[in-house]
Design a protein around this motif. Structure first.
Motif, PDB file in Angstrom:
ATOM      1  N   ASP A   6       0.873  -1.296  -0.065  1.00  0.00           N
ATOM      2  CA  ASP A   6      -0.133   0.074  -0.248  1.00  0.00           C
ATOM      3  C   ASP A   6       0.781   1.232  -0.010  1.00  0.00           C
ATOM      4  N   MET A   7       1.956   1.266   0.669  1.00  0.00           N
ATOM      5  CA  MET A   7       2.977   2.421   0.745  1.00  0.00           C
ATOM      6  C   MET A   7       3.489   2.853  -0.653  1.00  0.00           C
ATOM      7  N   LEU A   8       3.654   1.554  -1.484  1.00  0.00           N
ATOM      8  CA  LEU A   8       4.294   1.533  -2.594  1.00  0.00           C
ATOM      9  C   LEU A   8       3.189   2.190  -3.784  1.00  0.00           C
ATOM     10  N   VAL A   9       1.957   1.957  -3.393  1.00  0.00           N
ATOM     11  CA  VAL A   9       0.875   2.322  -4.213  1.00  0.00           C
ATOM     12  C   VAL A   9       0.491   3.580  -4.061  1.00  0.00           C
ATOM     13  N   ARG A  45       2.725   5.653  -3.080  1.00  0.00           N
ATOM     14  CA  ARG A  45       3.718   6.838  -3.564  1.00  0.00           C
ATOM     15  C   ARG A  45       3.977   6.839  -4.979  1.00  0.00           C
ATOM     16  N   CYS A  46       4.065   5.437  -5.672  1.00  0.00           N
ATOM     17  CA  CYS A  46       4.487   5.319  -7.072  1.00  0.00           C
ATOM     18  C   CYS A  46       3.323   4.997  -8.093  1.00  0.00           C
ATOM     19  N   ARG A  47       1.912   4.752  -7.370  1.00  0.00           N
ATOM     20  CA  ARG A  47       0.580   4.611  -8.172  1.00  0.00           C
ATOM     21  C   ARG A  47       0.729   3.345  -9.001  1.00  0.00           C
ATOM     22  N   CYS A  48       1.538   2.353  -8.498  1.00  0.00           N
ATOM     23  CA  CYS A  48       1.527   1.150  -9.174  1.00  0.00           C
ATOM     24  C   CYS A  48       1.920  -0.078  -8.081  1.00  0.00           C
ATOM     25  N   TYR A  49       1.863  -1.250  -8.467  1.00  0.00           N
ATOM     26  CA  TYR A  49       2.026  -2.212  -7.524  1.00  0.00           C
ATOM     27  C   TYR A  49       3.056  -3.318  -8.042  1.00  0.00           C
ATOM     28  N   THR A  50       3.730  -4.150  -7.115  1.00  0.00           N
ATOM     29  CA  THR A  50       4.768  -5.038  -7.636  1.00  0.00           C
ATOM     30  C   THR A  50       4.408  -6.400  -7.242  1.00  0.00           C
ATOM     31  N   ALA A  51       4.423  -7.381  -8.035  1.00  0.00           N
ATOM     32  CA  ALA A  51       4.204  -8.845  -7.943  1.00  0.00           C
ATOM     33  C   ALA A  51       5.229  -9.384  -7.212  1.00  0.00           C
ATOM     34  N   ASN A  52       6.372  -8.784  -6.695  1.00  0.00           N
ATOM     35  CA  ASN A  52       7.345  -9.294  -5.709  1.00  0.00           C
ATOM     36  C   ASN A  52       6.867  -9.454  -4.324  1.00  0.00           C
ATOM     37  N   MET A  53       5.748  -8.652  -4.040  1.00  0.00           N
ATOM     38  CA  MET A  53       5.119  -8.804  -2.692  1.00  0.00           C
ATOM     39  C   MET A  53       3.851  -9.236  -2.761  1.00  0.00           C
ATOM     40  N   LEU A  54       3.018  -9.446  -1.714  1.00  0.00           N
ATOM     41  CA  LEU A  54       1.715 -10.056  -1.716  1.00  0.00           C
ATOM     42  C   LEU A  54       0.814  -8.908  -2.103  1.00  0.00           C
ATOM     43  N   TYR A  55      -0.107  -9.208  -2.763  1.00  0.00           N
ATOM     44  CA  TYR A  55      -0.795  -8.264  -3.289  1.00  0.00           C
ATOM     45  C   TYR A  55      -2.351  -8.847  -3.599  1.00  0.00           C
ATOM     46  N   LEU A  56      -3.436  -8.129  -3.673  1.00  0.00           N
ATOM     47  CA  LEU A  56      -4.698  -8.619  -4.014  1.00  0.00           C
ATOM     48  C   LEU A  56      -5.468  -8.139  -5.402  1.00  0.00           C
ATOM     49  N   PRO A  57      -5.432  -8.907  -6.237  1.00  0.00           N
ATOM     50  CA  PRO A  57      -5.628  -8.588  -7.466  1.00  0.00           C
ATOM     51  C   PRO A  57      -6.801  -7.793  -7.501  1.00  0.00           C
ATOM     52  N   SER A  58      -7.976  -8.106  -6.984  1.00  0.00           N
ATOM     53  CA  SER A  58      -9.246  -7.609  -6.977  1.00  0.00           C
ATOM     54  C   SER A  58      -9.305  -6.217  -6.508  1.00  0.00           C
ATOM     55  N   GLU A  59      -8.536  -5.888  -5.448  1.00  0.00           N
ATOM     56  CA  GLU A  59      -8.164  -4.732  -4.749  1.00  0.00           C
ATOM     57  C   GLU A  59      -7.386  -3.720  -5.818  1.00  0.00           C
ATOM     58  N   CYS A 116      10.994   4.850  -8.817  1.00  0.00           N
ATOM     59  CA  CYS A 116      10.191   5.407  -7.651  1.00  0.00           C
ATOM     60  C   CYS A 116      10.193   4.209  -6.622  1.00  0.00           C
ATOM     61  N   ALA A 117      10.175   2.882  -6.917  1.00  0.00           N
ATOM     62  CA  ALA A 117      10.039   1.983  -5.923  1.00  0.00           C
ATOM     63  C   ALA A 117      11.404   1.651  -5.220  1.00  0.00           C
ATOM     64  N   ARG A 118      12.432   1.878  -5.965  1.00  0.00           N
ATOM     65  CA  ARG A 118      13.850   2.079  -5.209  1.00  0.00           C
ATOM     66  C   ARG A 118      14.021   3.068  -4.112  1.00  0.00           C
ATOM     67  N   GLN A 119      13.645   4.064  -4.497  1.00  0.00           N
ATOM     68  CA  GLN A 119      13.689   5.329  -3.688  1.00  0.00           C
ATOM     69  C   GLN A 119      12.737   4.902  -2.481  1.00  0.00           C
ATOM     70  N   LEU A 120      11.787   4.532  -2.592  1.00  0.00           N
ATOM     71  CA  LEU A 120      11.010   4.235  -1.399  1.00  0.00           C
ATOM     72  C   LEU A 120      11.741   3.161  -0.384  1.00  0.00           C
ATOM     73  N   TYR A 121      12.195   2.174  -1.113  1.00  0.00           N
ATOM     74  CA  TYR A 121      12.740   1.006  -0.355  1.00  0.00           C
ATOM     75  C   TYR A 121      13.913   1.738   0.490  1.00  0.00           C
ATOM     76  N   LEU A 122      14.734   2.548  -0.160  1.00  0.00           N
ATOM     77  CA  LEU A 122      15.818   2.960   0.369  1.00  0.00           C
ATOM     78  C   LEU A 122      15.554   4.099   1.580  1.00  0.00           C
ATOM     79  N   GLN A 123      14.313   4.814   1.412  1.00  0.00           N
ATOM     80  CA  GLN A 123      14.052   5.742   2.483  1.00  0.00           C
ATOM     81  C   GLN A 123      13.284   4.861   3.691  1.00  0.00           C
TER      82      GLN A 123
END
Length: 204
Positions: A51-54, A56-70, A87-94
């Motif tokens: 949710d933090m990634l969504v 910040r970056c308005r997208c999701y990654t399949a490398n983490m748990l996600y809910l397709p319907s949501e 964008c995702a890399r900057q979030l993970y670094l911060q």
């Protein structure tokens, strides 16, 4: 490979006895409820990071748990472009693991009922050259993947694996917390102590 499983159920008490929640009401827990996914703190923490990634970056990654319907409901696409990954890399670094825990722990309380599975592995050579290999040779799927002379023991041994999952026993271990005293017992003890040491009673 044989995978032996042992199941344990743990039931803990909510407030005022403990810190678990029977029905978490955070927005992440509500997402899991809409998706008919059982709530666990571990899954909630993963979805909170997603949710933090969504946000910040308005997208999701399949490398983490996600809910397709949501993701479909919110109109969020998968991270695919270079800008998305930057964008995702900057979030993970911060946000290190401690920062993520501080942000997600308030919305992801511990569940009161949880199931855990202990696992042990036992390895053996597969297939057995005498019995199992002969069965595999007659399997149409195996014959399709190993046409002609390539259908030999060494090739099948390198390319085919077999996993057996089973429970050690049909019973499972159940651990439940119980209050050491009920409210009535607590009040009775307090009244008894007051009567013993100070002579106080309801009648007097």
């Amino acid at each position: 490979t044989y995978v032996e499983l042992r199941k344990q159920r743990t039931q803990t008490l909510p407030a005022p006895f403990g810190s678990c929640h029977e029905k978490p009401e955070s927005h992440v827990a509500q997402q899991m409820q809409r998706a008919n996914k059982s709530y666990t703190q571990a899954n909630c923490m993963e979805l909170c990071k997603q949710d933090m990634l969504v946000q910040r970056c308005r997208c999701y990654t399949a490398n983490m748990l996600y809910l397709p319907s949501e993701m479909r409901r919110m109109g969020v696409r998968q991270c695919v472009s270079a800008d998305d990954f930057m964008c995702a890399r900057q979030l993970y670094l911060q946000t290190d693991s401690m920062k993520v825990f501080e942000l997600c722990a308030p919305v992801c309380p511990l569940e009161c009922e949880r199931y855990e599975y202990d696992m042990s592995l036992e390895y053996k050579t597969y297939p057995n050259p005498l019995l199992e290999f002969e069965k595999l040779r007659r399997n149409p799927v195996i014959r399709e993947h190993f046409p002609g002379a390539s259908l030999n023991y060494e090739n099948v041994k390198k390319s085919v694996a077999c996993l057996h999952f089973f429970f050690q026993r049909l019973q499972y271990t159940s651990v439940e917390e119980q209050p050491s005293k009920s409210i009535i017992e607590l009040l009775s003890n307090i009244g008894g102590q007051l009567g013993l040491f100070t002579g106080v009673s309801i009648l007097s």
